[in-house]
Design a protein around this motif. Structure first.
Motif, PDB file in Angstrom:
ATOM      1  N   ALA A 107       0.887  -1.185  -0.130  1.00 45.39           N
ATOM      2  CA  ALA A 107      -0.062  -0.016   0.033  1.00 45.39           C
ATOM      3  C   ALA A 107       0.964   1.107  -0.008  1.00 45.39           C
ATOM      4  N   ALA A 108       1.836   1.056   0.919  1.00 42.99           N
ATOM      5  CA  ALA A 108       2.820   2.390   0.758  1.00 42.99           C
ATOM      6  C   ALA A 108       3.489   2.738  -0.251  1.00 42.99           C
ATOM      7  N   CYS A 109       4.108   1.688  -1.245  1.00 40.33           N
ATOM      8  CA  CYS A 109       4.501   1.497  -2.489  1.00 40.33           C
ATOM      9  C   CYS A 109       3.646   2.352  -3.566  1.00 40.33           C
ATOM     10  N   MET A 110       2.280   1.830  -3.420  1.00 42.33           N
ATOM     11  CA  MET A 110       1.258   2.239  -4.448  1.00 42.33           C
ATOM     12  C   MET A 110       1.078   3.726  -4.263  1.00 42.33           C
ATOM     13  N   LEU A 111       0.801   4.075  -3.008  1.00 42.32           N
ATOM     14  CA  LEU A 111       0.490   5.524  -2.676  1.00 42.32           C
ATOM     15  C   LEU A 111       1.802   6.546  -2.864  1.00 42.32           C
ATOM     16  N   GLU A 112       2.958   6.091  -2.632  1.00 45.43           N
ATOM     17  CA  GLU A 112       4.158   6.740  -2.635  1.00 45.43           C
ATOM     18  C   GLU A 112       4.548   6.937  -4.139  1.00 45.43           C
ATOM     19  N   GLN A 113       4.365   5.982  -5.121  1.00 45.49           N
ATOM     20  CA  GLN A 113       4.781   5.939  -6.279  1.00 45.49           C
ATOM     21  C   GLN A 113       3.759   6.748  -7.305  1.00 45.49           C
ATOM     22  N   SER A 114       2.460   6.969  -6.587  1.00 43.39           N
ATOM     23  CA  SER A 114       1.530   7.877  -7.101  1.00 43.39           C
ATOM     24  C   SER A 114       1.690   9.154  -6.845  1.00 43.39           C
ATOM     25  N   ASP A 115       2.621   9.576  -5.720  1.00 38.26           N
ATOM     26  CA  ASP A 115       2.717  10.901  -5.125  1.00 38.26           C
ATOM     27  C   ASP A 115       1.537  11.297  -4.408  1.00 38.26           C
ATOM     28  N   ILE A 116       0.913  10.304  -3.955  1.00 36.21           N
ATOM     29  CA  ILE A 116      -0.019  10.503  -3.021  1.00 36.21           C
ATOM     30  C   ILE A 116       0.270  10.945  -1.566  1.00 36.21           C
ATOM     31  N   ILE A 117       1.370  10.060  -1.434  1.00 38.94           N
ATOM     32  CA  ILE A 117       1.995  10.167  -0.141  1.00 38.94           C
ATOM     33  C   ILE A 117       3.468  10.433  -0.520  1.00 38.94           C
ATOM     34  N   ASN A 118       4.195  11.428   0.142  1.00 43.98           N
ATOM     35  CA  ASN A 118       5.705  11.824  -0.227  1.00 43.98           C
ATOM     36  C   ASN A 118       6.359  12.031   1.008  1.00 43.98           C
ATOM     37  N   HIS A 119       7.097  11.478   1.633  1.00 44.80           N
ATOM     38  CA  HIS A 119       8.061  11.686   2.797  1.00 44.80           C
ATOM     39  C   HIS A 119       7.146  11.895   4.003  1.00 44.80           C
ATOM     40  N   GLY A 120       6.128  10.963   3.925  1.00 45.10           N
ATOM     41  CA  GLY A 120       5.116  10.611   5.215  1.00 45.10           C
ATOM     42  C   GLY A 120       4.097  11.728   5.252  1.00 45.10           C
ATOM     43  N   LYS A 121       3.864  12.479   3.965  1.00 42.94           N
ATOM     44  CA  LYS A 121       2.758  13.560   4.143  1.00 42.94           C
ATOM     45  C   LYS A 121       1.938  13.067   3.061  1.00 42.94           C
ATOM     46  N   VAL A 122       0.642  13.218   3.128  1.00 38.76           N
ATOM     47  CA  VAL A 122      -0.377  13.020   2.287  1.00 38.76           C
ATOM     48  C   VAL A 122      -0.715  14.029   1.426  1.00 38.76           C
ATOM     49  N   ASN A 123      -0.710  14.183   0.130  1.00 38.18           N
ATOM     50  CA  ASN A 123      -1.057  15.043  -0.972  1.00 38.18           C
ATOM     51  C   ASN A 123      -2.575  15.145  -1.316  1.00 38.18           C
ATOM     52  N   ARG A 124      -3.443  15.357  -0.186  1.00 40.65           N
ATOM     53  CA  ARG A 124      -5.075  15.392  -0.422  1.00 40.65           C
ATOM     54  C   ARG A 124      -5.317  16.129  -1.728  1.00 40.65           C
ATOM     55  N   GLU A 125      -4.619  17.201  -2.079  1.00 36.00           N
ATOM     56  CA  GLU A 125      -4.825  17.862  -3.370  1.00 36.00           C
ATOM     57  C   GLU A 125      -4.673  17.214  -4.381  1.00 36.00           C
ATOM     58  N   LEU A 126      -3.504  16.342  -4.467  1.00 31.97           N
ATOM     59  CA  LEU A 126      -3.261  15.498  -5.851  1.00 31.97           C
ATOM     60  C   LEU A 126      -4.494  14.419  -5.724  1.00 31.97           C
ATOM     61  N   LEU A 127      -4.720  13.871  -4.946  1.00 34.04           N
ATOM     62  CA  LEU A 127      -5.773  12.761  -4.748  1.00 34.04           C
ATOM     63  C   LEU A 127      -7.224  13.191  -5.146  1.00 34.04           C
ATOM     64  N   ILE A 128      -7.322  14.455  -4.674  1.00 35.04           N
ATOM     65  CA  ILE A 128      -8.677  15.072  -5.109  1.00 35.04           C
ATOM     66  C   ILE A 128      -8.715  15.360  -6.658  1.00 35.04           C
ATOM     67  N   HIS A 129      -7.488  15.911  -6.953  1.00 33.11           N
ATOM     68  CA  HIS A 129      -7.495  16.438  -8.501  1.00 33.11           C
ATOM     69  C   HIS A 129      -7.746  15.151  -9.350  1.00 33.11           C
ATOM     70  N   GLN A 130      -6.930  14.274  -9.087  1.00 31.00           N
ATOM     71  CA  GLN A 130      -6.930  12.889  -9.951  1.00 31.00           C
ATOM     72  C   GLN A 130      -8.385  12.424  -9.929  1.00 31.00           C
ATOM     73  N   ALA A 131      -9.100  12.314  -8.712  1.00 27.57           N
ATOM     74  CA  ALA A 131     -10.480  11.965  -8.678  1.00 27.57           C
ATOM     75  C   ALA A 131     -11.441  12.847  -9.481  1.00 27.57           C
ATOM     76  N   SER A 132     -11.026  14.034  -9.569  1.00 28.69           N
ATOM     77  CA  SER A 132     -11.792  14.857 -10.304  1.00 28.69           C
ATOM     78  C   SER A 132     -11.721  14.673 -11.871  1.00 28.69           C
ATOM     79  N   LEU A 133     -10.475  14.231 -12.259  1.00 25.43           N
ATOM     80  CA  LEU A 133     -10.250  14.190 -13.721  1.00 25.43           C
ATOM     81  C   LEU A 133     -10.867  13.376 -14.375  1.00 25.43           C
ATOM     82  N   VAL A 134     -11.496  12.174 -13.386  1.00 22.52           N
ATOM     83  CA  VAL A 134     -12.479  10.952 -13.962  1.00 22.52           C
ATOM     84  C   VAL A 134     -13.827  11.190 -13.652  1.00 22.52           C
TER      85      VAL A 134
END
Length: 181
Positions: free
Chosen positions: A78-105
């Motif tokens: 799970a960590a690898c999936m979220l880190e490689q997707s940049d949703i989590i970077n250095h232990g910080k969640v990038n909510r904006e990216l998660l929401i942005h990607q969901a909005s694209l679809v």
């Protein structure tokens, strides 16, 4: 997820591309290029993560069926999936990216994106003070899954993704019949 990486690999944009239609169940439109593109990118990302963390078929199945991992390698997958997707970077969640990607679809003002916006905030509380990267990512992902059940991956998609994983590269003696379980 990732503009190519970011756009294509986020688990939620793919899962949320499958719209629930009441009692008829989940409808998957595989002819939709967005859905197919996200699925292909997600599978490629997962293949890489299987090798990196030596994930088992059970670990990958848990991830793709939105079940909590039961092993350390499942948490690290799970960590690898979220880190490689940049949703989590250095232990910080990038909510904006998660929401942005969901909005694209799904569209910026869709029900999915509105719900994800509030749930993703709630899930940040569940990881407060965590420093272990695998536990943090797994806990955050589990929180999202638990609170957005209506957007789970259809089982056939999960099973197809598991079948495409390169388990033979990390478990060369695994019998063929066990490679999909």
């Amino acid at each position: 997820m990732y503009l190519l990486r970011a756009i294509a690999l986020c688990v939620f944009p793919l899962a949320m591309a499958f719209h629930n239609h009441g009692s008829s169940g989940t409808l998957v439109d595989f002819s939709d290029p967005k859905v197919q593109g996200h699925l292909d990118a997600l599978v490629r990302l997962a293949q890489s993560c299987v090798i990196k963390v030596r994930a088992t078929p059970k670990d990958v199945r848990a991830y793709f069926t939105n079940s909590a991992p039961v092993t350390r390698s499942g948490q690290c997958f799970a960590a690898c999936m979220l880190e490689q997707s940049d949703i989590i970077n250095h232990g910080k969640v990038n909510r904006e990216l998660l929401i942005h990607q969901a909005s694209l679809v799904n569209g910026k003002n869709s029900r999915v994106v509105r719900k994800l916006n509030s749930i993703s905030r709630l899930c940040l509380d569940s990881i407060e003070g965590m420093s272990d990267r695998c536990q943090l990512a797994s806990t955050y992902n589990d929180c999202l899954n638990e609170n957005m059940l209506e957007f789970a991956f259809p089982l056939d998609i999960a099973e197809e993704a598991v079948r495409k994983m390169p388990f033979h590269l990390i478990q060369p003696n695994l019998p063929q019949e066990m490679r999909t379980y």
